[in-house]
Write an enzyme that holds these catalytic residues in place. Structure first.
Site, PDB file in Angstrom:
ATOM      1  N   HIS A  47      -9.120 -23.644 -12.044  1.00  9.29           N
ATOM      2  CA  HIS A  47     -10.257 -22.757 -11.614  1.00  9.29           C
ATOM      3  C   HIS A  47     -11.440 -23.651 -10.801  1.00  9.29           C
ATOM      4  O   HIS A  47     -11.589 -24.777 -10.926  1.00  9.29           O
ATOM      5  CB  HIS A  47     -10.667 -22.273 -12.882  1.00  9.29           C
ATOM      6  CG  HIS A  47     -11.773 -22.831 -13.771  1.00  9.29           C
ATOM      7  ND1 HIS A  47     -11.841 -22.741 -15.152  1.00  9.29           N
ATOM      8  CD2 HIS A  47     -12.587 -23.743 -13.523  1.00  9.29           C
ATOM      9  CE1 HIS A  47     -12.534 -23.490 -15.668  1.00  9.29           C
ATOM     10  NE2 HIS A  47     -13.264 -24.322 -14.760  1.00  9.29           N
ATOM     11  N   GLU A  93     -10.444 -17.902 -12.182  1.00  5.61           N
ATOM     12  CA  GLU A  93      -9.263 -18.415 -13.009  1.00  5.61           C
ATOM     13  C   GLU A  93      -7.920 -18.039 -12.365  1.00  5.61           C
ATOM     14  O   GLU A  93      -7.930 -17.452 -11.474  1.00  5.61           O
ATOM     15  CB  GLU A  93      -9.281 -17.556 -14.351  1.00  5.61           C
ATOM     16  CG  GLU A  93     -10.446 -18.122 -15.123  1.00  5.61           C
ATOM     17  CD  GLU A  93     -10.547 -19.190 -15.893  1.00  5.61           C
ATOM     18  OE1 GLU A  93     -10.004 -20.114 -15.297  1.00  5.61           O
ATOM     19  OE2 GLU A  93     -11.238 -19.198 -16.833  1.00  5.61           O
ATOM     20  N   ASN A 104      -7.243 -26.072 -15.603  1.00  8.19           N
ATOM     21  CA  ASN A 104      -6.145 -25.189 -15.050  1.00  8.19           C
ATOM     22  C   ASN A 104      -6.229 -24.657 -13.590  1.00  8.19           C
ATOM     23  O   ASN A 104      -5.519 -24.053 -12.973  1.00  8.19           O
ATOM     24  CB  ASN A 104      -6.188 -23.924 -15.835  1.00  8.19           C
ATOM     25  CG  ASN A 104      -7.625 -23.090 -15.758  1.00  8.19           C
ATOM     26  OD1 ASN A 104      -8.390 -23.801 -14.993  1.00  8.19           O
ATOM     27  ND2 ASN A 104      -7.722 -22.152 -16.415  1.00  8.19           N
ATOM     28  N   ASP A 159     -22.042 -19.981 -11.504  1.00  5.84           N
ATOM     29  CA  ASP A 159     -21.279 -19.389 -12.544  1.00  5.84           C
ATOM     30  C   ASP A 159     -22.051 -19.500 -13.773  1.00  5.84           C
ATOM     31  O   ASP A 159     -23.115 -20.057 -13.860  1.00  5.84           O
ATOM     32  CB  ASP A 159     -19.794 -19.702 -13.032  1.00  5.84           C
ATOM     33  CG  ASP A 159     -19.708 -21.132 -13.146  1.00  5.84           C
ATOM     34  OD1 ASP A 159     -20.759 -21.872 -13.266  1.00  5.84           O
ATOM     35  OD2 ASP A 159     -18.655 -21.942 -13.038  1.00  5.84           O
TER      36      ASP A 159
END
Length: 240
Positions: free
Chosen positions: A137, A142, A135, A66
């Site tokens: 991810h 996400e 979170n 990423d």
């Protein structure tokens, strides 16, 4: 496999051994390596072990996981810069072996297509080493991600943008990311997830012991046939 280690150093040594062993067995392995704090020592150990044992990484293909959209690759804090410092530079990896998102490109869709094609042309990922976000991810997949996507551009969750500031010396404009999709990560022949520290304990519990759901993307890895989850004692503290 869930492996619990006494400390971060033991976790990192184990993760490094996995990478070294794969490259020894398959010198043209296709690796996808995450940036971030948790895998940093793993990469240091990979470099040290490769140099000590004379392990040749010259045939290895590296696929970027990423990148922050709008951040120059040479900027400290970018995912590319991190891996250049930790892996590509120390192991003298040639540029033609590195397929990384250009997050400054005018056509980000074309960038996604380019990376999709690179993975396909090289026969898929042999190993993806990933972290887990606060979170849940994976990469920049996400909460709520469409798990059927390949590489794509994403509006980043506010948790991700807030946590991401720690990688930059001054405030960075973090709004979008470009990332491999869960389809590509789940298609890797082996996935290694690393997590360390008490801040990751709650999300690790949710990902491992909760239901498999795209609202916690890391939980999707529980369905992978060859996933290794490497935890230090602090990250594993809330597991039953």
């Amino acid at each position: 496999m869930i492996a619990k280690f006494t400390n971060y150093q033991e976790l990192s040594a184990f993760g490094a051994d996995k990478i070294i062993q794969l490259v020894q067995q398959k010198p043209d392995a296709v690796l996808c390596l995450a940036g971030g704090d948790t895998p940093a020592l793993t990469y240091d150990r990979v470099v040290a072990k490769a140099q000590e044992a004379g392990v040749d990484f010259s045939g290895v293909i590296f696929i970027g996981l990423d990148e922050w959209v709008g951040i120059q690759p040479a900027t400290p804090g970018s995912c590319y810069h991190f891996l250049q410092q930790k892996i590509f530079g120390p192991l003298h990896i040639q540029k033609d072996k590195i397929y990384f998102f250009d997050a400054m490109a005018n056509d980000l869709k074309a960038e996604c297509n380019r990376i999709d094609l690179a993975i396909e042309q090289h026969g898929g990922l042999d190993l993806a080493l990933v972290g887990i976000g606060m979170n849940g991810h994976i990469g920049f997949n996400e909460p709520g991600v469409d798990a059927a996507l390949n590489a794509h551009v994403v509006e980043l969750d506010e948790v991700t943008t807030a946590v991401g500031q720690k990688y930059f010396t001054s405030g960075a404009a973090l709004a979008k990311g470009i990332t491999l999709g869960m389809t590509q990560i789940m298609s890797a022949r082996e996935v290694v997830l690393v997590a360390s520290g008490p801040k990751k304990a709650a999300i690790i519990r949710e990902a491992i012991q909760g239901r498999i759901t795209n609202t916690i993307p890391a939980s999707l890895l529980m369905a992978h046939p060859r996933v290794s989850i490497l935890l230090d004692a602090a990250a594993a503290a809330e597991l039953d």
